[in-house]
Motif scaffolding. Structure first.
Motif, PDB file in Angstrom:
ATOM      1  N   LEU A 155       0.851  -1.183   0.000  1.00 38.37           N
ATOM      2  CA  LEU A 155       0.000   0.000   0.000  1.00 38.37           C
ATOM      3  C   LEU A 155       0.886   1.232   0.000  1.00 38.37           C
ATOM      4  CD1 LEU A 155      -2.789   1.307   0.221  1.00 38.37           C
ATOM      5  CD2 LEU A 155      -2.618   1.058   2.695  1.00 38.37           C
ATOM      6  N   GLY A 156       0.736   2.103  -0.998  1.00 39.51           N
ATOM      7  CA  GLY A 156       1.556   3.304  -1.100  1.00 39.51           C
ATOM      8  C   GLY A 156       0.746   4.480  -1.587  1.00 39.51           C
ATOM      9  N   VAL A 157      -0.299   4.819  -0.856  1.00 41.21           N
ATOM     10  CA  VAL A 157      -1.191   5.897  -1.282  1.00 41.21           C
ATOM     11  C   VAL A 157      -0.913   7.162  -0.485  1.00 41.21           C
ATOM     12  CG1 VAL A 157      -3.013   4.322  -2.027  1.00 41.21           C
ATOM     13  CG2 VAL A 157      -2.999   5.149   0.330  1.00 41.21           C
ATOM     14  N   ALA A 158      -1.394   8.278  -0.992  1.00 42.91           N
ATOM     15  CA  ALA A 158      -1.257   9.562  -0.306  1.00 42.91           C
ATOM     16  C   ALA A 158      -2.061   9.549   0.992  1.00 42.91           C
ATOM     17  CB  ALA A 158      -1.743  10.690  -1.215  1.00 42.91           C
ATOM     18  N   ASP A 159      -1.641  10.364   1.940  1.00 47.58           N
ATOM     19  CA  ASP A 159      -2.307  10.420   3.244  1.00 47.58           C
ATOM     20  C   ASP A 159      -3.783  10.793   3.159  1.00 47.58           C
ATOM     21  OD1 ASP A 159       0.047   9.697   4.509  1.00 47.58           O
ATOM     22  OD2 ASP A 159       0.601  11.766   4.979  1.00 47.58           O
ATOM     23  N   ASP A 160      -4.134  11.595   2.156  1.00 43.79           N
ATOM     24  CA  ASP A 160      -5.525  12.033   2.050  1.00 43.79           C
ATOM     25  C   ASP A 160      -6.396  11.091   1.229  1.00 43.79           C
ATOM     26  OD1 ASP A 160      -4.510  12.575  -0.469  1.00 43.79           O
ATOM     27  OD2 ASP A 160      -5.281  14.627  -0.554  1.00 43.79           O
ATOM     28  N   LEU A 161      -5.855   9.957   0.805  1.00 40.20           N
ATOM     29  CA  LEU A 161      -6.638   9.039  -0.032  1.00 40.20           C
ATOM     30  C   LEU A 161      -7.930   8.579   0.647  1.00 40.20           C
ATOM     31  CD1 LEU A 161      -6.286   6.951  -2.767  1.00 40.20           C
ATOM     32  CD2 LEU A 161      -6.797   5.545  -0.784  1.00 40.20           C
ATOM     33  N   PRO A 162      -7.920   8.156   1.904  1.00 37.98           N
ATOM     34  CA  PRO A 162      -9.190   7.721   2.496  1.00 37.98           C
ATOM     35  C   PRO A 162     -10.273   8.800   2.483  1.00 37.98           C
ATOM     36  CG  PRO A 162      -7.365   6.973   3.841  1.00 37.98           C
ATOM     37  CD  PRO A 162      -6.795   7.917   2.810  1.00 37.98           C
ATOM     38  N   ALA A 163      -9.898  10.047   2.725  1.00 38.22           N
ATOM     39  CA  ALA A 163     -10.873  11.137   2.678  1.00 38.22           C
ATOM     40  C   ALA A 163     -11.389  11.329   1.254  1.00 38.22           C
ATOM     41  CB  ALA A 163     -10.256  12.425   3.199  1.00 38.22           C
ATOM     42  N   ARG A 164     -10.494  11.260   0.296  1.00 36.72           N
ATOM     43  CA  ARG A 164     -10.913  11.368  -1.103  1.00 36.72           C
ATOM     44  C   ARG A 164     -11.828  10.200  -1.484  1.00 36.72           C
ATOM     45  NH1 ARG A 164      -7.560  14.709  -4.708  1.00 36.72           N
ATOM     46  NH2 ARG A 164      -6.078  15.874  -3.427  1.00 36.72           N
ATOM     47  N   LEU A 165     -11.511   9.010  -0.985  1.00 34.98           N
ATOM     48  CA  LEU A 165     -12.333   7.834  -1.280  1.00 34.98           C
ATOM     49  C   LEU A 165     -13.727   7.978  -0.683  1.00 34.98           C
ATOM     50  CD1 LEU A 165     -12.598   5.028  -2.530  1.00 34.98           C
ATOM     51  CD2 LEU A 165     -11.551   4.093  -0.448  1.00 34.98           C
ATOM     52  N   ILE A 166     -13.821   8.539   0.505  1.00 34.50           N
ATOM     53  CA  ILE A 166     -15.139   8.766   1.117  1.00 34.50           C
ATOM     54  C   ILE A 166     -15.964   9.695   0.232  1.00 34.50           C
ATOM     55  CG2 ILE A 166     -16.307   9.883   3.056  1.00 34.50           C
ATOM     56  CD1 ILE A 166     -14.052   8.706   4.857  1.00 34.50           C
ATOM     57  N   THR A 167     -15.335  10.751  -0.253  1.00 34.12           N
ATOM     58  CA  THR A 167     -16.037  11.681  -1.139  1.00 34.12           C
ATOM     59  C   THR A 167     -16.392  11.006  -2.463  1.00 34.12           C
ATOM     60  OG1 THR A 167     -14.969  13.597  -0.156  1.00 34.12           O
ATOM     61  CG2 THR A 167     -15.841  13.870  -2.378  1.00 34.12           C
ATOM     62  N   ALA A 168     -15.444  10.325  -3.060  1.00 34.27           N
ATOM     63  CA  ALA A 168     -15.669   9.677  -4.355  1.00 34.27           C
ATOM     64  C   ALA A 168     -16.768   8.622  -4.282  1.00 34.27           C
ATOM     65  CB  ALA A 168     -14.377   9.036  -4.850  1.00 34.27           C
ATOM     66  N   SER A 169     -16.885   7.964  -3.151  1.00 38.24           N
ATOM     67  CA  SER A 169     -17.889   6.906  -2.993  1.00 38.24           C
ATOM     68  C   SER A 169     -19.230   7.448  -2.534  1.00 38.24           C
ATOM     69  CB  SER A 169     -17.392   5.847  -2.011  1.00 38.24           C
ATOM     70  OG  SER A 169     -17.254   6.403  -0.721  1.00 38.24           O
ATOM     71  N   ARG A 170     -19.345   8.752  -2.460  1.00 34.31           N
ATOM     72  CA  ARG A 170     -20.567   9.405  -1.992  1.00 34.31           C
ATOM     73  C   ARG A 170     -20.933   8.948  -0.588  1.00 34.31           C
ATOM     74  NH1 ARG A 170     -19.323   8.930  -7.424  1.00 34.31           N
ATOM     75  NH2 ARG A 170     -20.715  10.131  -8.725  1.00 34.31           N
ATOM     76  N   ARG A 171     -19.869   8.672   0.195  1.00 34.41           N
ATOM     77  CA  ARG A 171     -19.995   8.236   1.589  1.00 34.41           C
ATOM     78  C   ARG A 171     -20.593   6.837   1.745  1.00 34.41           C
ATOM     79  NH1 ARG A 171     -19.474  12.740   5.257  1.00 34.41           N
ATOM     80  NH2 ARG A 171     -19.314  14.661   4.095  1.00 34.41           N
ATOM     81  N   ARG A 172     -20.693   6.108   0.664  1.00 37.62           N
ATOM     82  CA  ARG A 172     -21.271   4.761   0.690  1.00 37.62           C
ATOM     83  C   ARG A 172     -20.166   3.734   0.868  1.00 37.62           C
ATOM     84  NH1 ARG A 172     -26.015   6.220   1.724  1.00 37.62           N
ATOM     85  NH2 ARG A 172     -27.388   6.818   0.045  1.00 37.62           N
ATOM     86  N   PHE A 173     -20.320   2.878   1.864  1.00 42.26           N
ATOM     87  CA  PHE A 173     -19.328   1.856   2.163  1.00 42.26           C
ATOM     88  C   PHE A 173     -19.133   0.912   0.970  1.00 42.26           C
ATOM     89  CE2 PHE A 173     -18.253  -2.360   3.944  1.00 42.26           C
ATOM     90  CZ  PHE A 173     -17.025  -2.044   4.484  1.00 42.26           C
ATOM     91  N   GLY A 174     -20.219   0.442   0.396  1.00 38.75           N
ATOM     92  CA  GLY A 174     -20.119  -0.476  -0.737  1.00 38.75           C
ATOM     93  C   GLY A 174     -19.395   0.118  -1.925  1.00 38.75           C
ATOM     94  N   ARG A 175     -19.654   1.376  -2.210  1.00 38.89           N
ATOM     95  CA  ARG A 175     -18.963   2.054  -3.308  1.00 38.89           C
ATOM     96  C   ARG A 175     -17.481   2.208  -3.009  1.00 38.89           C
ATOM     97  NH1 ARG A 175     -22.349   7.030  -5.910  1.00 38.89           N
ATOM     98  NH2 ARG A 175     -23.075   5.788  -7.661  1.00 38.89           N
ATOM     99  N   ALA A 176     -17.136   2.460  -1.750  1.00 39.90           N
ATOM    100  CA  ALA A 176     -15.724   2.583  -1.376  1.00 39.90           C
ATOM    101  C   ALA A 176     -15.011   1.250  -1.597  1.00 39.90           C
ATOM    102  CB  ALA A 176     -15.592   3.033   0.080  1.00 39.90           C
ATOM    103  N   ILE A 177     -15.661   0.158  -1.225  1.00 40.84           N
ATOM    104  CA  ILE A 177     -15.077  -1.172  -1.434  1.00 40.84           C
ATOM    105  C   ILE A 177     -14.937  -1.457  -2.922  1.00 40.84           C
ATOM    106  CG2 ILE A 177     -15.464  -3.655  -1.123  1.00 40.84           C
ATOM    107  CD1 ILE A 177     -14.624  -2.081   1.417  1.00 40.84           C
ATOM    108  N   GLU A 178     -15.967  -1.149  -3.681  1.00 40.90           N
ATOM    109  CA  GLU A 178     -15.931  -1.386  -5.130  1.00 40.90           C
ATOM    110  C   GLU A 178     -14.783  -0.612  -5.784  1.00 40.90           C
ATOM    111  OE1 GLU A 178     -18.953  -1.137  -8.963  1.00 40.90           O
ATOM    112  OE2 GLU A 178     -19.467  -0.084  -7.122  1.00 40.90           O
TER     113      GLU A 178
END
Length: 138
Positions: free
Chosen positions: A44-67
């Motif tokens: 795993l070598g992602v930027a520190d803000d990746l999880p926050a960006r992923l939350i936004t990108a997934s529209r706060r949906r857990f399933g979308r974040a996993i997908e």
């Protein structure tokens, strides 16, 4: 199909996880991504803000974040990469969303201001209305 089958609806309880929250779910999401990487055999070598960006990108949906995470890992594996990078998330999200690079949540500097799903509020209200109606019947 299973959602439409009345037998399945009668026998199983649907679990609707709460929305992911900025400032509260980033660490857990990062741990989950790390576990997925370990299963895939990559680092795993992602930027520190990746999880926050992923939350936004997934529209706060857990399933979308996993997908999106699974799709990013697939992009990394297709590239022959030994490390999952933010670019893999950007590539996966771009393929899913069909967006320009400047509108990609994983690339843009002002990613919180990117309008996602401009018609989503109406859709979400209708979805919640249908869900509540189904719950009343149970």
């Amino acid at each position: 199909m299973t959602r439409l089958d009345p037998q399945v609806s009668r026998r199983f309880t649907k679990v609707v996880p709460s929305d992911l929250q900025h400032g509260g779910d980033e660490d857990n999401l990062l741990n989950l991504i790390s576990a997925y990487c370990a299963k895939a055999g990559i680092e795993l070598g992602v930027a520190d803000d990746l999880p926050a960006r992923l939350i936004t990108a997934s529209r706060r949906r857990f399933g979308r974040a996993i997908e999106t995470t699974v799709n990013a890992i697939e992009c990394a594996l297709w590239d022959g990469a030994k490390t999952l990078a933010t670019d893999h998330f950007a590539e996966a999200w771009s393929m899913q969303e069909g967006c320009e690079p400047h509108a990609n949540v994983f690339y843009a500097a002002d990613w919180l201001s990117i309008p996602l799903d401009q018609g989503a509020e109406q859709y979400e209200a209708a979805r919640m209305k249908r869900l509540l109606k189904k719950l009343e019947k149970v």
